[in-house]
Design an enzyme around this catalytic site. Sequence first.
Site, PDB file in Angstrom:
ATOM      1  N   ASP A  48     -10.081  11.810  15.571  1.00 28.21           N
ATOM      2  CA  ASP A  48      -9.841  11.457  16.974  1.00 28.21           C
ATOM      3  C   ASP A  48      -8.621  10.540  17.087  1.00 28.21           C
ATOM      4  O   ASP A  48      -7.794  10.684  17.988  1.00 28.21           O
ATOM      5  CB  ASP A  48     -11.085  10.786  17.555  1.00 28.21           C
ATOM      6  CG  ASP A  48     -12.328  11.624  17.303  1.00 28.21           C
ATOM      7  OD1 ASP A  48     -12.368  12.770  17.752  1.00 28.21           O
ATOM      8  OD2 ASP A  48     -13.254  11.137  16.607  1.00 28.21           O
ATOM      9  N   HIS A  57     -18.265   9.441  17.990  1.00 30.82           N
ATOM     10  CA  HIS A  57     -17.467  10.657  17.797  1.00 30.82           C
ATOM     11  C   HIS A  57     -18.120  11.757  18.623  1.00 30.82           C
ATOM     12  O   HIS A  57     -18.918  12.547  18.136  1.00 30.82           O
ATOM     13  CB  HIS A  57     -17.420  11.057  16.319  1.00 30.82           C
ATOM     14  CG  HIS A  57     -16.840  12.424  16.122  1.00 30.82           C
ATOM     15  ND1 HIS A  57     -15.525  12.724  16.336  1.00 30.82           N
ATOM     16  CD2 HIS A  57     -17.419  13.604  15.767  1.00 30.82           C
ATOM     17  CE1 HIS A  57     -15.312  14.015  16.123  1.00 30.82           C
ATOM     18  NE2 HIS A  57     -16.452  14.571  15.777  1.00 30.82           N
TER      19      HIS A  57
HETATM   20  P1  NAX Z   1     -19.539  24.726   7.917  1.00 38.35           P
HETATM   21  O1  NAX Z   1     -20.711  25.293   8.629  1.00 38.35           O
HETATM   22  O2  NAX Z   1     -18.374  25.584   7.586  1.00 38.35           O
HETATM   23  O3  NAX Z   1     -20.038  24.088   6.543  1.00 38.35           O
HETATM   24  C1  NAX Z   1     -21.137  23.253   6.451  1.00 38.35           C
HETATM   25  C2  NAX Z   1     -21.709  23.445   5.068  1.00 38.35           C
HETATM   26  O4  NAX Z   1     -22.745  22.481   4.916  1.00 38.35           O
HETATM   27  C3  NAX Z   1     -22.325  24.820   4.842  1.00 38.35           C
HETATM   28  O5  NAX Z   1     -21.781  25.388   3.668  1.00 38.35           O
HETATM   29  C4  NAX Z   1     -23.821  24.531   4.693  1.00 38.35           C
HETATM   30  O6  NAX Z   1     -24.444  25.399   3.757  1.00 38.35           O
HETATM   31  C5  NAX Z   1     -23.775  23.089   4.204  1.00 38.35           C
HETATM   32  N1  NAX Z   1     -25.004  22.312   4.454  1.00 38.35           N
HETATM   33  C6  NAX Z   1     -25.822  22.358   5.525  1.00 38.35           C
HETATM   34  N2  NAX Z   1     -26.840  21.496   5.369  1.00 38.35           N
HETATM   35  C7  NAX Z   1     -26.653  20.890   4.186  1.00 38.35           C
HETATM   36  C8  NAX Z   1     -27.383  19.916   3.458  1.00 38.35           C
HETATM   37  N3  NAX Z   1     -28.531  19.434   3.930  1.00 38.35           N
HETATM   38  N4  NAX Z   1     -26.905  19.522   2.262  1.00 38.35           N
HETATM   39  C9  NAX Z   1     -25.769  20.039   1.755  1.00 38.35           C
HETATM   40  N5  NAX Z   1     -25.048  20.982   2.394  1.00 38.35           N
HETATM   41  C10 NAX Z   1     -25.476  21.386   3.594  1.00 38.35           C
HETATM   42  O7  NAX Z   1     -19.113  23.449   8.757  1.00 38.35           O
HETATM   43  P2  NAX Z   1     -17.755  22.630   8.707  1.00 38.35           P
HETATM   44  O8  NAX Z   1     -16.779  23.239   9.632  1.00 38.35           O
HETATM   45  O9  NAX Z   1     -17.362  22.437   7.292  1.00 38.35           O
HETATM   46  O10 NAX Z   1     -18.218  21.241   9.381  1.00 38.35           O
HETATM   47  C11 NAX Z   1     -19.093  20.365   8.723  1.00 38.35           C
HETATM   48  C12 NAX Z   1     -19.544  19.275   9.673  1.00 38.35           C
HETATM   49  O11 NAX Z   1     -18.431  18.493  10.095  1.00 38.35           O
HETATM   50  C13 NAX Z   1     -20.182  19.788  10.960  1.00 38.35           C
HETATM   51  O12 NAX Z   1     -21.327  19.011  11.235  1.00 38.35           O
HETATM   52  C14 NAX Z   1     -19.128  19.500  12.005  1.00 38.35           C
HETATM   53  O13 NAX Z   1     -19.687  19.331  13.285  1.00 38.35           O
HETATM   54  C15 NAX Z   1     -18.547  18.220  11.482  1.00 38.35           C
HETATM   55  N6  NAX Z   1     -17.244  17.833  11.986  1.00 38.35           N
HETATM   56  C16 NAX Z   1     -17.011  16.504  12.144  1.00 38.35           C
HETATM   57  C17 NAX Z   1     -15.788  16.025  12.548  1.00 38.35           C
HETATM   58  C18 NAX Z   1     -15.559  14.568  12.710  1.00 38.35           C
HETATM   59  O14 NAX Z   1     -14.467  14.202  13.163  1.00 38.35           O
HETATM   60  N7  NAX Z   1     -16.483  13.677  12.395  1.00 38.35           N
HETATM   61  C19 NAX Z   1     -14.680  16.937  12.899  1.00 38.35           C
HETATM   62  C20 NAX Z   1     -14.835  18.309  12.329  1.00 38.35           C
HETATM   63  C21 NAX Z   1     -16.246  18.839  12.295  1.00 38.35           C
HETATM   64  O15 NAX Z   1     -16.544  19.320  13.575  1.00 38.35           O
END
Ligand code: NAX
Length: 329
Positions: free
Chosen positions: A159, A187
Amino acid sequence: MNPAITVSVTGAAGQIGYALLFRIASGAMFGPDQPVNLRLIEIEPGMKALEGTVMEIEDGAFPLVQHITATSDLNEGFNGSNWALLVGSVPRKAGMERADLLGINGKIFIGQGQAIANNAAADIRTLVVGNPCNTNAFIAKESAKEIPSDRFFAMTRLDENRAKSQLAKKAGVHVSDVTRMTIWGNHSATQYPDFANALIKGKPVEAVINDRPWLENEFISTVQQRGAAIIQARGASSAASAANSVVDTVASLVNPTPEGDWNSVAVCSKGDYGIDEGLIASMPIRTTDGKSWEVVPGLELDEFAEAKKEASVQELREEKVAVSGLLPV
Ligand code: NAX
């Protein structure tokens, strides 16, 4: 060569993980002379894809990477960890209420907090990226009481970077000319990018961008809605820019902040700026020695800014209430 830093990354096979791991491996996060061990954590369905990612890291032949572990076992994943980057979480699906999302992820971050407390190195620091990241970090912190609360962070650097790039574009300057950019609060779409305390080429933003209505409206909503705009354009949520912000966040916590500047990180409030003690809220942060951080004191918030910050903090209070039943006593 320094001894290796052990970095645990959850959600390692996801799209942020895919963009992040190669940056860590290349030295972008901890510097070109710092070896790393990677402990990559996925849930069972993600393990096959993680195998492929590990093969690619191996094929990168990175001189700094010493050991790679791929696991779905949290105890193994956080064993000896110096940095835990909690990226994985369950995304919001159609029809899911915010409270449902908080509940599902709450359980995940309790387990991860406990596993970190039981297995990580004594100097462990944890950065939560997976959303809702502030409250997930709050839950992990509450589940790992053995670890000092100032070692839990949630990511608002994306952000901050988005806000800087919008101001730079409007002012016709380079993004590095924008400093002192604070994101206050959560966030989420309530976050407040504080243009009034930011500088462009060392001057107050409003002395350069003489357009208060743009700053109060278009600027704030562009930053708040940037994630949604990227999903619309790309058909997928921001990944490389998010990974870049993970690198920036950690780098800014392990290196001294340049004189006169600060960065945005959601940290555990000690009651700063009227933010309830214990909430994980984004604030202006600087580090002096690369180990401990402090909240930059004495920023002035006018009535407009105060109301915006308060609305975002109120959302964090409500999220805390929504998850309070889940927390260990
Ligand atoms: P993806 O869905 O591509 O990848 C997430 C991965 O996490 C998947 O491979 C899934 O199998 C794995 N996973 C799910 N639960 C798990 C657990 N309990 N233990 C270990 N692995 C687990 O998502 P991606 O685009 O990589 O985003 C990841 C997270 O970042 C999401 O929650 C998203 O909302 C968040 N974000 C946060 C941002 C921030 O600024 N704080 C910005 C970007 C993003 O939106």
